[in-house]
Design a protein around this motif. Sequence first.
Motif, PDB file in Angstrom:
ATOM      1  N   PHE A  42      43.505  13.281  28.850  1.00  0.00           N
ATOM      2  CA  PHE A  42      43.947  14.572  29.402  1.00  0.00           C
ATOM      3  C   PHE A  42      43.663  15.676  28.390  1.00  0.00           C
ATOM      4  O   PHE A  42      43.507  15.436  27.178  1.00  0.00           O
ATOM      5  CB  PHE A  42      45.435  14.550  29.748  1.00  0.00           C
ATOM      6  N   ILE A  43      43.613  16.903  28.910  1.00  0.00           N
ATOM      7  CA  ILE A  43      43.555  18.108  28.073  1.00  0.00           C
ATOM      8  C   ILE A  43      44.526  19.135  28.659  1.00  0.00           C
ATOM      9  O   ILE A  43      44.838  19.100  29.851  1.00  0.00           O
ATOM     10  CB  ILE A  43      42.132  18.724  28.011  1.00  0.00           C
ATOM     11  N   ARG A  44      44.971  20.038  27.809  1.00  0.00           N
ATOM     12  CA  ARG A  44      45.823  21.147  28.244  1.00  0.00           C
ATOM     13  C   ARG A  44      45.183  22.456  27.804  1.00  0.00           C
ATOM     14  O   ARG A  44      44.657  22.566  26.696  1.00  0.00           O
ATOM     15  CB  ARG A  44      47.230  21.057  27.651  1.00  0.00           C
ATOM     16  N   ASP A  45      45.231  23.413  28.677  1.00  0.00           N
ATOM     17  CA  ASP A  45      44.674  24.731  28.377  1.00  0.00           C
ATOM     18  C   ASP A  45      45.534  25.786  29.066  1.00  0.00           C
ATOM     19  O   ASP A  45      46.440  25.452  29.847  1.00  0.00           O
ATOM     20  CB  ASP A  45      43.221  24.815  28.836  1.00  0.00           C
ATOM     21  N   ASN A  46      45.229  27.032  28.785  1.00  0.00           N
ATOM     22  CA  ASN A  46      46.003  28.147  29.348  1.00  0.00           C
ATOM     23  C   ASN A  46      45.102  29.123  30.082  1.00  0.00           C
ATOM     24  O   ASN A  46      43.948  29.332  29.704  1.00  0.00           O
ATOM     25  CB  ASN A  46      46.756  28.913  28.255  1.00  0.00           C
ATOM     26  N   VAL A  47      45.652  29.740  31.134  1.00  0.00           N
ATOM     27  CA  VAL A  47      44.985  30.814  31.861  1.00  0.00           C
ATOM     28  C   VAL A  47      45.914  32.031  31.821  1.00  0.00           C
ATOM     29  O   VAL A  47      47.099  31.925  32.160  1.00  0.00           O
ATOM     30  CB  VAL A  47      44.688  30.405  33.313  1.00  0.00           C
ATOM     31  N   ASN A  48      45.384  33.160  31.397  1.00  0.00           N
ATOM     32  CA  ASN A  48      46.185  34.394  31.302  1.00  0.00           C
ATOM     33  C   ASN A  48      45.961  35.260  32.540  1.00  0.00           C
ATOM     34  O   ASN A  48      44.813  35.557  32.895  1.00  0.00           O
ATOM     35  CB  ASN A  48      45.792  35.187  30.057  1.00  0.00           C
ATOM     36  N   ILE A  49      47.038  35.658  33.183  1.00  0.00           N
ATOM     37  CA  ILE A  49      46.967  36.526  34.369  1.00  0.00           C
ATOM     38  C   ILE A  49      47.903  37.701  34.129  1.00  0.00           C
ATOM     39  O   ILE A  49      49.116  37.519  33.976  1.00  0.00           O
ATOM     40  CB  ILE A  49      47.359  35.787  35.662  1.00  0.00           C
ATOM     41  N   GLN A  50      47.325  38.883  34.091  1.00  0.00           N
ATOM     42  CA  GLN A  50      48.131  40.097  33.912  1.00  0.00           C
ATOM     43  C   GLN A  50      48.532  40.659  35.269  1.00  0.00           C
ATOM     44  O   GLN A  50      47.685  40.947  36.109  1.00  0.00           O
ATOM     45  CB  GLN A  50      47.359  41.151  33.119  1.00  0.00           C
ATOM     46  N   VAL A  51      49.827  40.808  35.476  1.00  0.00           N
ATOM     47  CA  VAL A  51      50.377  41.302  36.742  1.00  0.00           C
ATOM     48  C   VAL A  51      50.881  42.723  36.521  1.00  0.00           C
ATOM     49  O   VAL A  51      51.550  43.012  35.522  1.00  0.00           O
ATOM     50  CB  VAL A  51      51.515  40.399  37.245  1.00  0.00           C
ATOM     51  N   THR A  52      50.543  43.610  37.421  1.00  0.00           N
ATOM     52  CA  THR A  52      51.028  44.985  37.369  1.00  0.00           C
ATOM     53  C   THR A  52      51.814  45.311  38.637  1.00  0.00           C
ATOM     54  O   THR A  52      51.634  44.663  39.672  1.00  0.00           O
ATOM     55  CB  THR A  52      49.864  45.986  37.221  1.00  0.00           C
ATOM     56  N   GLN A  53      52.667  46.298  38.529  1.00  0.00           N
ATOM     57  CA  GLN A  53      53.436  46.798  39.661  1.00  0.00           C
ATOM     58  C   GLN A  53      52.931  48.184  40.036  1.00  0.00           C
ATOM     59  O   GLN A  53      52.469  48.951  39.181  1.00  0.00           O
ATOM     60  CB  GLN A  53      54.927  46.856  39.323  1.00  0.00           C
ATOM     61  N   MET A  54      53.021  48.515  41.299  1.00  0.00           N
ATOM     62  CA  MET A  54      52.588  49.822  41.768  1.00  0.00           C
ATOM     63  C   MET A  54      53.621  50.878  41.395  1.00  0.00           C
ATOM     64  O   MET A  54      54.799  50.736  41.705  1.00  0.00           O
ATOM     65  CB  MET A  54      52.390  49.812  43.282  1.00  0.00           C
ATOM     66  N   ALA A  55      53.162  51.889  40.665  1.00  0.00           N
ATOM     67  CA  ALA A  55      54.041  53.006  40.336  1.00  0.00           C
ATOM     68  C   ALA A  55      54.245  53.871  41.582  1.00  0.00           C
ATOM     69  O   ALA A  55      53.306  54.151  42.330  1.00  0.00           O
ATOM     70  CB  ALA A  55      53.454  53.844  39.206  1.00  0.00           C
ATOM     71  N   LYS A  56      55.498  54.291  41.809  1.00  0.00           N
ATOM     72  CA  LYS A  56      55.808  55.082  42.990  1.00  0.00           C
ATOM     73  C   LYS A  56      56.877  56.107  42.659  1.00  0.00           C
ATOM     74  O   LYS A  56      57.942  55.757  42.156  1.00  0.00           O
ATOM     75  CB  LYS A  56      56.274  54.183  44.130  1.00  0.00           C
ATOM     76  N   LEU A  57      56.566  57.366  42.933  1.00  0.00           N
ATOM     77  CA  LEU A  57      57.516  58.459  42.745  1.00  0.00           C
ATOM     78  C   LEU A  57      57.794  59.102  44.098  1.00  0.00           C
ATOM     79  O   LEU A  57      56.871  59.509  44.800  1.00  0.00           O
ATOM     80  CB  LEU A  57      56.957  59.509  41.776  1.00  0.00           C
ATOM     81  N   SER A  58      59.069  59.168  44.472  1.00  0.00           N
ATOM     82  CA  SER A  58      59.451  59.740  45.767  1.00  0.00           C
ATOM     83  C   SER A  58      60.127  61.090  45.550  1.00  0.00           C
ATOM     84  O   SER A  58      60.906  61.268  44.612  1.00  0.00           O
ATOM     85  CB  SER A  58      60.399  58.801  46.513  1.00  0.00           C
TER      86      SER A  58
END
Length: 582
Positions: free
Chosen positions: A398-414
């Motif tokens: 077996f091998i182990r590795d990592n995957v990086n995923i950057q998550v952003t949120q939608m900016a909203k001004l009301s």
Amino acid sequence: MRLNTKTIFTLGALVLLLLLSLCLPAYGAIISVENSIIPVLTVEVSRQDPAIIGEEFSIVYLIKNISDKPAYDVTYAFHVMGAAEPYPFTFTPPPVVERLDPGASATVTVKVMIDRDAREKEYNINGIFTCLDATRSNPVNYAAMSWVPISFTTVRPNLTVTALTIVEEDPDPKEGFTVRLSLRNSSMIYDLRNVLVQLEGGENFEIMEFTNKKEITKISTSQTVTVEYKLRARDKRSSNTVFLTTSYNYIGGSTDDKREELFLPVKEEEEEEEDTGNGKKPQVIIKRYSLSKEQVLAGDRVDLTLEIENTNNRPVKNVLINFGVESSSSDYGGGSSSSTVFAPVGSSNTFHVDEIRGKSVITNTITFAVDAGAMARTYIVPVTITYEDEKGLYDNLFIRDNVNIQVTQMAKLSVTSMTLPSMATEGMPAPVMAEFVNSGKVELVDFSVKLEGDFEVMDASLYMAKLMIGSTSSYTGMLIAYGEGEKEGKLIVSYLDNSNQEVAEEYPFTVNVMPMEDMGDFRDPGMYFPEGGYIPEEGGDNVFLRILKANWISILLGVVIIILFIYIIRIKKKAKEEFFDE
């Protein structure tokens, strides 16, 4: 009895004295009212630093004298709206502005130190500036509002590793290879200077250069630079990890050393075995991975594609690829993974491949649904690949590795409410009001509201270093228009979203300016209207009452003279009647 010359002269002098005592003070009072020496100032917040608990920040005010009268001894005081003393911060009083001539401006910087035991909260600070007129006897107050959210974090620049690649196609780690790092200045405000990059191989890799430190003079805002290192694998290395340390300076501060762990996508250490035909275990690695979207938003779906390579000449079989979508949050490789962030769509989190031939690459794609409530940050998804060699000699590889995923949120001004004037009176202030709420799931950085147009403005701008999630803010400004007809204006709202991109929204409006006579004579006699606005007289008294208060001694003297005059006439008349009776 006849009035002699002396008596007539005395009575004439008394009458003249009476007229002078009544006319001159009244004339002087009218002149004083019509030629007021009270200066008119505008105050606005031109800059406000982020307010960090335990640190000092600055509020910079811009003061302008818009009248034709000088202002003297401009001093500063403050009041915190809706909060009780003691406040969790200490103000350093700024120097006194001794004189502010007509049309002149002054910048006043107020230093504020926040207590170390303060709690995260938003405060409404009212900066009050008091000035005196030319007589140094009539203080006038002007104010500007400032919303100050204090927190433990700040808007500091950040240097991030956006890519790590191996320059050679299929390098032998023991012979040496080149690592290329892409470093990005994610700030849109600060340039990074004197950047120091240091790579450490530890017990896994040897740096094949004179030094492991590299210096970069400057990295501009949003700029990406690359640095390269020549490495060689050490004997019996335990993993493919190295450590990167960075530090830099920027205007207004510097950063401590930032240390992070990086994984190098090269072949793992191959152990010698006597039982196999060629004396080596087969090795499988993740050669490359990619995402279907450059920016992954919370609530979206994203495809993750893996390129899995068999680096050995012999094929491997019964390959299982497992993505670490666990039932709870966990730390792995210096980061964290979350069960609620990435959920496989239409499949499980494990894939099976019958065989990967020697020296070949297969591609596997999985679709993830990103949790809509995920926080905006980079997530590490662990990947585990288990397999067997062709002859079945090894069934627990077996091998182990990592995957990086950057998550952003939608900016909203009301915008919850907005009042834009459609009509105004020439020379009279007209209010412009708006209320906002951060209805998104990311903080809005460098939030500002600015009023512009074909008119003069009081409280032209509002600045907040950070508008927290769910927080509200309100703006109130005054416009003063001159000249009849339509005047164009606009309210500009801007901020930086989670990706450091500037978002600006404009709200244009048209004001129909009418002359003063068209609005009727609605002015109170006790109000004075200088150029550029109006100032109510203290106490609300009209001119006649002010004259009475200011000249009561002269008026009393005049009354006494009149009574004395009547008394003398009656005495003369009585003496004359007695003379004729005799």
